[in-house]
Design an enzyme around this catalytic site. Structure first.
Site, PDB file in Angstrom:
ATOM      1  N   GLY A  12      -0.235  21.458 -19.973  1.00  0.00           N
ATOM      2  CA  GLY A  12      -0.912  20.552 -20.875  1.00  0.00           C
ATOM      3  C   GLY A  12      -0.023  20.242 -22.063  1.00  0.00           C
ATOM      4  O   GLY A  12       1.101  20.744 -22.181  1.00  0.00           O
ATOM      5  N   ASP A  13      -0.500  19.368 -22.933  1.00  0.00           N
ATOM      6  CA  ASP A  13       0.238  18.986 -24.152  1.00  0.00           C
ATOM      7  C   ASP A  13       1.579  18.327 -23.833  1.00  0.00           C
ATOM      8  O   ASP A  13       2.514  18.384 -24.632  1.00  0.00           O
ATOM      9  CB  ASP A  13       0.471  20.203 -25.065  1.00  0.00           C
ATOM     10  CG  ASP A  13      -0.827  20.927 -25.403  1.00  0.00           C
ATOM     11  OD1 ASP A  13      -1.808  20.241 -25.714  1.00  0.00           O
ATOM     12  OD2 ASP A  13      -0.843  22.174 -25.341  1.00  0.00           O
ATOM     13  N   LYS A  16       0.602  13.246 -22.460  1.00  0.00           N
ATOM     14  CA  LYS A  16      -0.035  12.289 -21.541  1.00  0.00           C
ATOM     15  C   LYS A  16      -0.721  11.168 -22.315  1.00  0.00           C
ATOM     16  O   LYS A  16      -0.755  10.023 -21.865  1.00  0.00           O
ATOM     17  CB  LYS A  16      -1.051  13.012 -20.655  1.00  0.00           C
ATOM     18  CG  LYS A  16      -0.426  14.030 -19.708  1.00  0.00           C
ATOM     19  CD  LYS A  16      -1.467  14.679 -18.818  1.00  0.00           C
ATOM     20  CE  LYS A  16      -2.455  15.546 -19.568  1.00  0.00           C
ATOM     21  NZ  LYS A  16      -1.822  16.704 -20.254  1.00  0.00           N
ATOM     22  N   HIS A  43      -6.232  14.609 -26.367  1.00  0.00           N
ATOM     23  CA  HIS A  43      -5.036  13.779 -26.269  1.00  0.00           C
ATOM     24  C   HIS A  43      -4.781  13.118 -27.614  1.00  0.00           C
ATOM     25  O   HIS A  43      -5.682  12.526 -28.204  1.00  0.00           O
ATOM     26  CB  HIS A  43      -5.206  12.709 -25.187  1.00  0.00           C
ATOM     27  CG  HIS A  43      -5.172  13.269 -23.807  1.00  0.00           C
ATOM     28  ND1 HIS A  43      -5.328  12.496 -22.669  1.00  0.00           N
ATOM     29  CD2 HIS A  43      -5.010  14.538 -23.361  1.00  0.00           C
ATOM     30  CE1 HIS A  43      -5.261  13.280 -21.596  1.00  0.00           C
ATOM     31  NE2 HIS A  43      -5.065  14.505 -22.003  1.00  0.00           N
ATOM     32  N   THR A 124     -11.038  27.363 -24.239  1.00  0.00           N
ATOM     33  CA  THR A 124     -11.290  26.583 -25.449  1.00  0.00           C
ATOM     34  C   THR A 124     -12.707  26.789 -25.977  1.00  0.00           C
ATOM     35  O   THR A 124     -13.003  26.367 -27.102  1.00  0.00           O
ATOM     36  CB  THR A 124     -11.096  25.085 -25.189  1.00  0.00           C
ATOM     37  OG1 THR A 124     -12.059  24.637 -24.223  1.00  0.00           O
ATOM     38  CG2 THR A 124      -9.685  24.801 -24.690  1.00  0.00           C
ATOM     39  N   ARG A 253      -5.459  26.571 -32.215  1.00  0.00           N
ATOM     40  CA  ARG A 253      -4.598  27.737 -32.038  1.00  0.00           C
ATOM     41  C   ARG A 253      -3.145  27.303 -31.899  1.00  0.00           C
ATOM     42  O   ARG A 253      -2.837  26.243 -31.354  1.00  0.00           O
ATOM     43  CB  ARG A 253      -5.014  28.514 -30.778  1.00  0.00           C
ATOM     44  CG  ARG A 253      -6.418  29.080 -30.837  1.00  0.00           C
ATOM     45  CD  ARG A 253      -6.664  30.069 -29.714  1.00  0.00           C
ATOM     46  NE  ARG A 253      -6.468  29.512 -28.403  1.00  0.00           N
ATOM     47  CZ  ARG A 253      -7.415  29.486 -27.450  1.00  0.00           C
ATOM     48  NH1 ARG A 253      -8.618  29.962 -27.705  1.00  0.00           N
ATOM     49  NH2 ARG A 253      -7.156  28.989 -26.272  1.00  0.00           N
ATOM     50  N   LEU A 282      12.045  14.586 -26.496  1.00  0.00           N
ATOM     51  CA  LEU A 282      13.496  14.746 -26.526  1.00  0.00           C
ATOM     52  C   LEU A 282      13.990  15.000 -27.946  1.00  0.00           C
ATOM     53  O   LEU A 282      15.108  15.502 -28.140  1.00  0.00           O
ATOM     54  CB  LEU A 282      14.176  13.507 -25.936  1.00  0.00           C
ATOM     55  CG  LEU A 282      14.507  13.565 -24.435  1.00  0.00           C
ATOM     56  CD1 LEU A 282      15.575  14.623 -24.165  1.00  0.00           C
ATOM     57  CD2 LEU A 282      13.277  13.854 -23.598  1.00  0.00           C
ATOM     58  N   THR A 321      10.701   9.962 -27.279  1.00  0.00           N
ATOM     59  CA  THR A 321      11.621  10.376 -28.342  1.00  0.00           C
ATOM     60  C   THR A 321      10.919  10.591 -29.685  1.00  0.00           C
ATOM     61  O   THR A 321      11.589  10.715 -30.710  1.00  0.00           O
ATOM     62  CB  THR A 321      12.724   9.326 -28.525  1.00  0.00           C
ATOM     63  OG1 THR A 321      12.110   8.058 -28.850  1.00  0.00           O
ATOM     64  CG2 THR A 321      13.564   9.183 -27.266  1.00  0.00           C
TER      65      THR A 321
END
Length: 339
Positions: A12-13, A16, A43, A124, A253, A282, A321
């Site tokens: 996750g994270d 997306k 998201h 969660t 968290r 990146l 980026t």
């Protein structure tokens, strides 16, 4: 126009939400539909100087022309969804599948009281597990049973298939990541359902042949919230040195950080069968990459992309980026010419 599914390849994270918002602006789909789990998966979308932390509304909210939907497979917590609808002002263009399962206050209480989920899995606490269990026992309420949701009820499967047939363009936004799949992830330290592209399609009522593109999203330095194995995890001090100090959108968290795991990425590619790869953050490889949107990447970032491409045996099509929707290098469009 195409039907595209966006899913995550790690814990996750992976950004997306960023990739989904960018594609919604680039491709201008008629319909964008959220698949996946429920309000425990947040998201983050940064666009036009505004930061949105979305738990139910699709990330394509940034495109005012796109119809926004939540599929039958998504868990709905009415108070969370209604609050987001008000905050984002999308009441006139959002729809909820009438068959979607509702998270009740009792489901949240049960999850937070469960020692295994709370202390071992470190979920969660959003009520997902008990709501999924109630659905499996055919005891759950559905969206059609909640009066406050009545203005938004629709048949999402009918809408998305009509859009596919009409060539209007459909974007499906998955949640969580491959490593958190209850089937293919680090069980039992996972979410309560599968999080692959196949399940995302089923969540919204699409058959496999309706899907044209699957975009699998990876981040340069993966992060993970909660317990469970993390083979490439690095110390917090090293993460801080690289400027990677992040907190869960829903839980608050601190996220654990690790280096890119090619073995996990290969497995994610094998099972999701993506047509496109996205690689984000990146700017964590080198700060010089922050905000680059065209031309050549800085040498260190370019070398990292080549490392991932060599390890996976395929090109990276979208390179993130920075946090904004358009902080991105789009090789897909530049090289393919199909958009």
């Amino acid at each position: 126009m195409t039907c595209t599914i966006v899913v995550g390849g790690q814990w996750g994270d992976e950004a997306k939400g960023k990739i989904s918002s960018y594609l919604a602006l680039r491709d201008d789909p008629g319909v964008a539909v959220r698949a996946g789990l429920g309000p425990g998966a947040g998201h983050t979308v940064v666009h036009g100087g505004r930061t949105l932390r979305l738990r139910q509304v699709p990330s394509a909210v940034v495109n005012p022309r796109t119809r926004l939907l939540l599929g039958a497979g998504v868990l709905i917590r009415p108070e969370v969804l209604l609050r987001e609808i008000k905050e984002t002002g999308v009441g006139d263009r959002i729809g909820v599948d009438h068959r979607a399962t509702v998270i009740e206050p009792g489901h949240v209480e049960a999850e937070q009281a469960d020692a295994g989920l709370r202390d071992t899995v470190r979920s969660t606490g959003s009520g997902h597990g008990p709501a999924l269990a109630a659905r499996a026992m055919r005891a759950a309420r559905r969206a059609q049973d909640v009066a406050e949701l009545a203005p938004y009820l629709t048949d999402v499967a009918a809408e998305v298939n009509a859009a596919v047939d009409a060539g209007d363009g459909v974007q499906v936004e998955g949640t969580n990541g491959f490593g958190l799949s209850v089937l293919y992830g680090s069980y039992p330290y996972t979410v309560g359902k599968d999080s692959t592209a196949s399940t995302a399609a089923a969540d919204v009522g699409l058959g496999p042949l309706a899907v044209d593109e699957v975009v699998l999203v990876f981040r340069a330095y993966p992060t993970r919230v909660g317990a469970g194995p993390f083979p490439t995890e690095i110390p917090e001090e090293e993460a801080e040195r690289r400027g990677i100090v992040e907190y869960g959108t829903v839980t608050g968290r601190r996220r654990r950080t690790g280096t890119f795991d090619l073995d996990q990425a290969r497995e994610a590619v094998r099972i999701n069968r993506p047509s496109r790869l996205a690689l984000t953050f990146l700017d964590h490889v080198t700060p010089d990459a922050l905000g680059v949107r065209g031309g050549a990447l800085p040498a260190e970032a370019a070398a990292f992309v080549r490392h991932v491409e060599k390890g996976l045996g395929r090109p990276v099509d979208l390179i993130g980026t920075g946090p904004a929707s358009d902080d991105l290098i789009d090789r897909w469009t530049a090289q393919g010419g199909e958009r």
